[in-house]
Write a protein that holds these residues in place. Structure first.
Motif, PDB file in Angstrom:
ATOM      1  N   ARG A   1     -18.567  12.262   6.435  1.00 31.86           N
ATOM      2  CA  ARG A   1     -18.534  13.654   5.977  1.00 31.86           C
ATOM      3  C   ARG A   1     -17.247  14.296   6.464  1.00 31.86           C
ATOM      4  NH1 ARG A   1     -23.846  16.742   7.556  1.00 31.86           N
ATOM      5  NH2 ARG A   1     -22.952  18.275   6.094  1.00 31.86           N
ATOM      6  N   ASP A   2     -16.556  14.937   5.538  1.00 30.64           N
ATOM      7  CA  ASP A   2     -15.328  15.658   5.880  1.00 30.64           C
ATOM      8  C   ASP A   2     -15.614  17.144   5.753  1.00 30.64           C
ATOM      9  OD1 ASP A   2     -12.800  16.537   6.405  1.00 30.64           O
ATOM     10  OD2 ASP A   2     -11.893  15.778   4.557  1.00 30.64           O
ATOM     11  N   GLN A   3     -15.623  17.829   6.905  1.00 30.29           N
ATOM     12  CA  GLN A   3     -15.910  19.265   6.917  1.00 30.29           C
ATOM     13  C   GLN A   3     -14.678  20.073   7.324  1.00 30.29           C
ATOM     14  OE1 GLN A   3     -19.329  18.694   9.601  1.00 30.29           O
ATOM     15  NE2 GLN A   3     -20.595  19.629   8.006  1.00 30.29           N
ATOM     16  N   THR A   4     -13.511  19.413   7.233  1.00 32.39           N
ATOM     17  CA  THR A   4     -12.282  20.127   7.558  1.00 32.39           C
ATOM     18  C   THR A   4     -11.931  21.092   6.435  1.00 32.39           C
ATOM     19  OG1 THR A   4     -10.932  18.373   6.583  1.00 32.39           O
ATOM     20  CG2 THR A   4     -11.414  18.211   8.944  1.00 32.39           C
ATOM     21  N   ARG A   5     -10.930  21.929   6.693  1.00 33.69           N
ATOM     22  CA  ARG A   5     -10.561  22.972   5.737  1.00 33.69           C
ATOM     23  C   ARG A   5     -10.136  22.361   4.402  1.00 33.69           C
ATOM     24  NH1 ARG A   5      -5.939  25.677   4.250  1.00 33.69           N
ATOM     25  NH2 ARG A   5      -4.673  24.400   5.673  1.00 33.69           N
ATOM     26  N   LEU A   6     -10.649  22.915   3.342  1.00 27.03           N
ATOM     27  CA  LEU A   6     -10.335  22.447   2.000  1.00 27.03           C
ATOM     28  C   LEU A   6      -8.924  22.859   1.619  1.00 27.03           C
ATOM     29  CD1 LEU A   6     -11.270  21.280  -0.772  1.00 27.03           C
ATOM     30  CD2 LEU A   6     -11.951  23.610  -1.363  1.00 27.03           C
ATOM     31  N   ALA A   7      -8.179  21.919   1.055  1.00 25.24           N
ATOM     32  CA  ALA A   7      -6.849  22.225   0.527  1.00 25.24           C
ATOM     33  C   ALA A   7      -6.792  21.781  -0.924  1.00 25.24           C
ATOM     34  CB  ALA A   7      -5.768  21.521   1.345  1.00 25.24           C
ATOM     35  N   ALA A   8      -6.112  22.559  -1.735  1.00 27.21           N
ATOM     36  CA  ALA A   8      -5.981  22.205  -3.150  1.00 27.21           C
ATOM     37  C   ALA A   8      -5.247  20.880  -3.282  1.00 27.21           C
ATOM     38  CB  ALA A   8      -5.224  23.299  -3.885  1.00 27.21           C
ATOM     39  N   GLY A   9      -5.773  20.016  -4.120  1.00 34.48           N
ATOM     40  CA  GLY A   9      -5.102  18.752  -4.385  1.00 34.48           C
ATOM     41  C   GLY A   9      -5.337  17.670  -3.350  1.00 34.48           C
ATOM     42  N   ASP A  10      -6.366  17.796  -2.503  1.00 36.03           N
ATOM     43  CA  ASP A  10      -6.672  16.722  -1.553  1.00 36.03           C
ATOM     44  C   ASP A  10      -6.951  15.416  -2.297  1.00 36.03           C
ATOM     45  OD1 ASP A  10      -6.387  18.270   0.697  1.00 36.03           O
ATOM     46  OD2 ASP A  10      -8.538  18.632   0.979  1.00 36.03           O
ATOM     47  N   VAL A  11      -6.462  14.326  -1.749  1.00 36.30           N
ATOM     48  CA  VAL A  11      -6.654  13.003  -2.344  1.00 36.30           C
ATOM     49  C   VAL A  11      -7.229  12.079  -1.272  1.00 36.30           C
ATOM     50  CG1 VAL A  11      -5.541  11.034  -3.450  1.00 36.30           C
ATOM     51  CG2 VAL A  11      -4.710  13.347  -3.910  1.00 36.30           C
ATOM     52  N   TYR A  12      -8.317  11.380  -1.608  1.00 34.58           N
ATOM     53  CA  TYR A  12      -8.965  10.454  -0.692  1.00 34.58           C
ATOM     54  C   TYR A  12      -8.966   9.049  -1.299  1.00 34.58           C
ATOM     55  CZ  TYR A  12     -11.278  14.555   1.475  1.00 34.58           C
ATOM     56  OH  TYR A  12     -11.560  15.751   2.096  1.00 34.58           O
ATOM     57  N   TYR A  13      -8.899   8.038  -0.451  1.00 31.49           N
ATOM     58  CA  TYR A  13      -9.282   6.685  -0.853  1.00 31.49           C
ATOM     59  C   TYR A  13      -9.759   5.924   0.370  1.00 31.49           C
ATOM     60  CZ  TYR A  13      -4.595   4.943   0.612  1.00 31.49           C
ATOM     61  OH  TYR A  13      -3.459   4.621   1.305  1.00 31.49           O
ATOM     62  N   VAL A  14     -10.381   4.797   0.127  1.00 27.73           N
ATOM     63  CA  VAL A  14     -10.946   3.960   1.182  1.00 27.73           C
ATOM     64  C   VAL A  14     -10.202   2.634   1.217  1.00 27.73           C
ATOM     65  CG1 VAL A  14     -13.006   2.701   1.930  1.00 27.73           C
ATOM     66  CG2 VAL A  14     -13.222   5.009   1.012  1.00 27.73           C
ATOM     67  N   ARG A  15      -9.915   2.156   2.431  1.00 27.84           N
ATOM     68  CA  ARG A  15      -9.278   0.850   2.617  1.00 27.84           C
ATOM     69  C   ARG A  15     -10.168   0.011   3.526  1.00 27.84           C
ATOM     70  NH1 ARG A  15      -3.991   2.133   4.473  1.00 27.84           N
ATOM     71  NH2 ARG A  15      -4.877   2.364   6.558  1.00 27.84           N
TER      72      ARG A  15
ATOM     73  N   GLY B   1       0.802  -1.212   0.000  1.00 26.92           N
ATOM     74  CA  GLY B   1       0.000   0.000   0.000  1.00 26.92           C
ATOM     75  C   GLY B   1       0.833   1.257   0.000  1.00 26.92           C
ATOM     76  N   PHE B   2       2.024   1.198   0.615  1.00 22.34           N
ATOM     77  CA  PHE B   2       2.907   2.366   0.632  1.00 22.34           C
ATOM     78  C   PHE B   2       3.239   2.840  -0.779  1.00 22.34           C
ATOM     79  CE2 PHE B   2       6.039  -0.854  -0.295  1.00 22.34           C
ATOM     80  CZ  PHE B   2       6.971  -0.198  -1.070  1.00 22.34           C
ATOM     81  N   PHE B   3       3.264   1.896  -1.732  1.00 24.21           N
ATOM     82  CA  PHE B   3       3.684   2.184  -3.097  1.00 24.21           C
ATOM     83  C   PHE B   3       2.719   3.170  -3.755  1.00 24.21           C
ATOM     84  CE2 PHE B   3       4.016   0.593  -7.616  1.00 24.21           C
ATOM     85  CZ  PHE B   3       5.305   1.019  -7.838  1.00 24.21           C
ATOM     86  N   GLY B   4       1.420   2.881  -3.577  1.00 24.07           N
ATOM     87  CA  GLY B   4       0.434   3.818  -4.094  1.00 24.07           C
ATOM     88  C   GLY B   4       0.524   5.167  -3.412  1.00 24.07           C
ATOM     89  N   ASP B   5       0.755   5.165  -2.087  1.00 23.44           N
ATOM     90  CA  ASP B   5       0.858   6.436  -1.360  1.00 23.44           C
ATOM     91  C   ASP B   5       2.009   7.288  -1.880  1.00 23.44           C
ATOM     92  OD1 ASP B   5      -1.296   5.830   0.257  1.00 23.44           O
ATOM     93  OD2 ASP B   5      -0.071   4.991   1.867  1.00 23.44           O
ATOM     94  N   LYS B   6       3.115   6.656  -2.256  1.00 20.98           N
ATOM     95  CA  LYS B   6       4.263   7.425  -2.745  1.00 20.98           C
ATOM     96  C   LYS B   6       3.951   8.091  -4.081  1.00 20.98           C
ATOM     97  CE  LYS B   6       7.990   5.103  -0.225  1.00 20.98           C
ATOM     98  NZ  LYS B   6       8.448   6.309   0.503  1.00 20.98           N
ATOM     99  N   TYR B   7       3.241   7.399  -4.975  1.00 23.23           N
ATOM    100  CA  TYR B   7       2.842   8.042  -6.233  1.00 23.23           C
ATOM    101  C   TYR B   7       1.908   9.222  -5.954  1.00 23.23           C
ATOM    102  CZ  TYR B   7       4.908   4.852  -9.634  1.00 23.23           C
ATOM    103  OH  TYR B   7       5.788   4.164 -10.422  1.00 23.23           O
ATOM    104  N   LEU B   8       0.946   9.011  -5.054  1.00 24.40           N
ATOM    105  CA  LEU B   8       0.008  10.081  -4.755  1.00 24.40           C
ATOM    106  C   LEU B   8       0.712  11.268  -4.109  1.00 24.40           C
ATOM    107  CD1 LEU B   8      -2.969   7.967  -3.352  1.00 24.40           C
ATOM    108  CD2 LEU B   8      -2.725   8.912  -5.659  1.00 24.40           C
ATOM    109  N   ALA B   9       1.672  10.989  -3.212  1.00 20.98           N
ATOM    110  CA  ALA B   9       2.394  12.076  -2.542  1.00 20.98           C
ATOM    111  C   ALA B   9       3.191  12.916  -3.524  1.00 20.98           C
ATOM    112  CB  ALA B   9       3.317  11.498  -1.473  1.00 20.98           C
ATOM    113  N   ASN B  10       3.576  12.328  -4.645  1.00 25.68           N
ATOM    114  CA  ASN B  10       4.304  13.064  -5.672  1.00 25.68           C
ATOM    115  C   ASN B  10       3.378  13.745  -6.678  1.00 25.68           C
ATOM    116  OD1 ASN B  10       7.202  12.857  -5.168  1.00 25.68           O
ATOM    117  ND2 ASN B  10       6.875  10.654  -5.338  1.00 25.68           N
ATOM    118  N   GLY B  11       2.080  13.709  -6.410  1.00 29.37           N
ATOM    119  CA  GLY B  11       1.139  14.462  -7.224  1.00 29.37           C
ATOM    120  C   GLY B  11       0.605  13.749  -8.444  1.00 29.37           C
TER     121      GLY B  11
END
Length: 890
Positions: free
Chosen positions: A855-869, A565-575
């Motif tokens: 529901r996520d009502q936290t502050r919006l940031a540009a480029g937020d990425v979500y997934y479910v596990r 799973g870390f592998f996917g996270d690293k691609y996502l962290a690099n945008g």
């Protein structure tokens, strides 16, 4: 008639032995005239030493074109030719003065470190330029000699015959004879014969005639003796590993003489040779020859034999489509499997197939291990699971969950995009690979994505032909693809797929594009980006620091090698905008589920598409309309603000994620991951209700696979071997996870203690969960987990995150009163990785099906990425493809 070219030294010796006067080119040449002219030039100059990188690169290019033309004409190349060619060309380019090779020059040191990490790959030091270039020239000379010999004398290497030439049962003890008849070229005294292993099968030995695997060799030539020897070959390969070697003494072997190898020789009282434990359509027993006593290894064509499942049926299960329309006909496949999870070759018992307590079908005894029940209908929408029971009560199994919908817009289609056969370093043929995936694994789509480093154009043509034969629109989709197999410093492994199997589809191979940027450039130059899909994977780590967003839409995060799973996270962290899939990376003809020699049964790719056709699947995959599992057919549907998995979502201040999941075992928990961090976790096992007279306890063992030291391969598996002992209660049973495989997973009641279990397995990035059932329990009932000291297993070679370390012994004990308060766990730091053992009480009635909203009502940031596990009770995992909030293309 062409003039005779100068002949290289190795070929000159063989020519003298044969007594052939000259080379000749007959009518109907398989080469085009311009290539033939280049080949004749190469034959004339190959023996002329050069240390000019450009001269050697030109010779290598001609050699590559010649070898592939020969393979397309049905010729057989040396088994290691394509791999060694890749390394030699890479070495020549690494010291080329060409500005275009500046990157390779910079990476020369990394390449040298990589090669040093793999004993099978041997090249001179990059620091000795002349020595390296002379090695490249020697390779060209030797391969020119071999191709010339094979072209002019098809029987130069003789023939092999296998007896008995019939199917063998997996795991059985047999005696087999393979006889080599000497061809046009004699074997000189001092020459030799070598046997190697390929894929994963039992070892051979020559020292104990009373023991398993005893192997002998005899010759028909009086006075000729083949004597067991130390390794003598100058050649080794990742594809095959040398196991046994003999040297010829006394007299040379002449055309027509024979050499017979007896595998499992029983003449001294031995039990025979054990056939490997997996069924396969074409198992080979490789034989290699040194005819000249010079250490140059040649391979005659190897015969093969099929391996079928054992007779005994140890497991039974059912496979059903995952999403169907109400009232639609569906087919159930019953799989009776031997103890290694091959389809059993014996007669099956009588079975009842049930939906609840209603009989759907009865199957009479005596049927085959694989049976299909047609025209089953489920008239009402809902969630369904079938069950199968043998009439004798010995076997019982279930099906994957089925979602019945009034009018489904999309189906969940299951596939495997990453697997290999005997074209690479495995066993089997494309025919058997696709048949297993379609008929046994019951996949909806499949690709045989062979390593290009081991592949020639003849094999690529065979893959295209197999795709055409097996493609059945609406029922089964075969995808054309291959694995670009680059060294980790140059980008790591990437699977490449095409939108169709048209004749014009050609590889951009690692032989000519050894750096990741060159793969991207080559694909863009040859194809429209919509026609190509690139999927990197982790255990031979693709470089998560670079990606082509038009080509690379998915990332493989689970396979038979482990969970990453870390592998996917690293691609996502690099945008990078990438979705997730899993695959088996199977090498033994068992796509869809395996486990043989690996850490888990594999991974699976779930694709949400309206129909099972190549265009629909390919479009869905490029749209990231996918999710990954560790091999279980977990059903998952989720959306973020109404947008499907993989979508780009417009920013909103209040984001709602909805999820629906149906498990193959109860759902343990669901994580919502945002920007690489778990921001919400919900458990679905429920809270323990105190300690009663019975209890179910989950024991979970997990090891991290995360990489910490730059772009490197993840650590290898963690071995767990030990026992679970119950004190103050009775151990009445335990659940063996579906993903268990007896080659890599052992869980059994202790022979010495009826209240204990012995276990032995490995983890690499995921948990393995054991569920034990106890009775006559009290709050003081104690469980004691003992794990023996061990050493980590090496990861994929060449560029590993860190070296294996010794692991201490572990003892964890707890009573049920402690578990009633919550899970009990122990963190186990291993350098920077954190492994874990955890125990918890499992309440009765744990949910198989879950609907939830977050529901996520936290502050919006540009480029937020979500997934479910999603994690199941048995350790199985599913990951949605991510959602990209306001993300720009990259």
């Amino acid at each position: 008639m062409s003039s005779r070219p100068a002949v290289s030294r190795p070929f000159l010796l063989l020519a003298l032995l044969l007594g052939v006067p000259a080379l000749s080119i007959g009518q109907g040449d398989y080469m085009a005239a311009d290539l033939r002219a280049r080949v004749e030039k190469l034959q004339g100059e190959a023996s002329q030493s050069s240390i000019s990188p450009q001269v050697l690169l030109d010779r290598l290019d001609t050699l590559w074109a010649w070898a592939n033309a020969y393979a397309l004409d049905g010729g057989r190349l040396a088994i290691d030719f394509t791999m060694q060619y890749t390394l030699e060309r890479l070495a020549a380019r690494s010291i080329s003065p060409s500005p275009s090779d500046a990157l390779l020059v910079d990476l020369a040191g990394a390449f040298e470190d990589y090669v040093r990490g793999i004993p099978e790959l041997s090249l001179p030091s990059m620091g000795d330029r002349e020595e390296l270039l002379r090695s490249v020239g020697s390779f060209v000379e030797t391969q020119v000699a071999e191709l010339t010999l094979k072209e002019e004398h098809p029987n130069a290497l003789g023939t092999l015959r296998l007896e008995p030439n019939q199917a063998q049962r997996a795991g059985s003890m047999v005696t087999l004879e393979q006889t080599w008849t000497v061809g046009d070229v004699p074997m000189r005294v001092g020459g030799g014969i070598a046997l190697t292993s390929r894929g994963r099968w039992g070892s051979l030995q020559t020292t104990d005639a009373t023991a398993q695997g005893y192997t002998s060799v005899r010759s028909s030539r009086a006075g000729a003796r083949l004597v067991p020897s130390e390794p003598w070959a100058k050649w080794t390969s990742f594809i095959t590993r040398f196991t046994l070697q003999w040297r010829l003494e006394g007299a040379e072997l002449r055309p027509g003489d024979t050499v017979t190898v007896t595998y499992g020789d029983r003449s001294g009282g031995g039990p025979g040779f054990r056939v490997h434990s997996y069924s396969n359509d074409a198992m080979v027993l490789p034989v290699h020859l040194d005819l000249e006593a010079e250490g140059h290894v040649l391979q005659p064509t190897w015969p093969s034999f099929p391996v079928i499942g054992a007779e005994e049926t140890c497991y039974v299960d059912l496979v059903a489509p995952s999403v169907v329309a109400a009232g639609e006909d569906l087919a159930l496949t019953l799989r009776g499997q031997d103890c290694w999870k091959n389809v059993s070759s014996g007669e099956s018992p009588a079975y009842r197939v049930l939906l609840g307590e209603t009989a759907v079908a009865t199957l009479a005894a005596g049927g085959p291990g694989l049976q299909t029940i047609e025209e089953v209908r489920l008239p009402e929408p809902g969630i369904y699971r079938f069950e199968v029971r043998s009439e004798d009560g010995r076997l019982r199994g279930g099906s994957n969950p089925v979602w019945v919908e009034a009018a489904p817009e999309r189906r969940v289609l299951w596939g495997d995009t990453h697997g290999h056969s005997g074209f690479a370093e495995g066993q089997g043929q494309p025919e058997g690979y696709y048949r297993f995936g379609r008929d046994v694994a019951r996949l909806d789509f499949l690709s045989l994505s062979e390593h290009d480093i081991f592949m020639d154009d003849g094999e690529w043509q065979a893959l295209r032909d197999a795709v055409d034969r097996f493609n059945d629109p609406g029922r089964f989709t075969a995808l054309l693809g291959y694995e670009w197999t680059a060294l980790v410093p140059f980008g790591g492994h990437h699977n490449v797929f095409f939108a169709d199997a048209e004749a014009g589809r050609k590889r951009v191979p690692v032989q000519t594009a050894p750096v990741l940027s060159e793969l991207y450039q080559g694909l863009r130059k040859a194809y429209q980006t919509d026609d190509v899909l690139v999927i990197p994977h982790a255990h031979q780590a693709a470089d998560w620091r670079q990606s082509d967003g038009d080509l690379e839409r998915l990332i493989e995060i689970a396979s038979g090698h482990g969970t990453f799973g870390f592998f996917g996270d690293k691609y996502l962290a690099n945008g990078f905008k990438v979705g997730f899939i899993g695959s088996t990376d199977n090498h033994n003809g068992h796509p869809g589920y395996t486990g043989i020699g690996n850490q888990q049964l594999g991974g699976l790719a779930a694709v949400l598409a309206p129909e099972n056709t190549t265009p629909a699947l390919f479009s869905a995959m490029r749209s990231r309309s996918t999710y990954a599992t560790t091999g279980e057919r977990i059903l998952l549907d989720a959306d973020l603000d109404g947008h499907p998995m993989g979508a780009v979502v417009e920013p909103t201040a209040d984001r709602t994620l909805r999820l629906r999941v149906s498990g193959t075992t109860p759902i343990d928990n669901v994580d919502v991951v945002k920007n690489g961090q778990v921001i919400y976790r919900r458990s679905f096992l429920g809270e323990p209700q105190g300690v009663g007279s019975t209890a179910r306890v989950q024991l979970r063992f997990e090891s991290s696979s995360e990489v910490f030291n730059g772009h490197r391969n993840p650590r290898g598996p963690r071995p767990w071997k030990g026992s679970v002992r119950v004190e103050g209660a009775h151990l009445v049973g335990f659940d063996e996870p579906w993903f268990a495989h007896p080659d890599t997973f052992h869980l059994r009641r202790s022979a010495a203690d009826a209240e204990a279990l012995d276990f032995s397995f490995r983890t690499r990035g995921r948990s393995k969960s054991l569920v034990v059932d106890l009775e006559d329990t009290t709050g003081k009932t104690e469980l004691v987990i003992d794990v023996a000291a061990a050493r980590e297993i090496s990861g994929s070679p060449g560029a590993v995150d860190r070296e294996p370390v010794n692991l201490p012994s572990i003892r964890l004990s707890f009573d049920l009163d402690e578990l009633a308060k919550g899970p009990v766990g122990l963190e186990l730091p291993v350098v920077r990785n954190i492994d874990r053992i955890e125990a918890r009480l499992v309440p009765s009635g744990a949910a198989l099906d879950v609907d939830m909203e977050f529901r996520d009502q936290t502050r919006l940031a540009a480029g937020d990425v979500y997934y479910v596990r999603v994690r199941q009770l048995d350790g199985g995992v599913a990951w949605s493809s991510p959602w990209f909030v306001g993300a720009a293309n990259r």
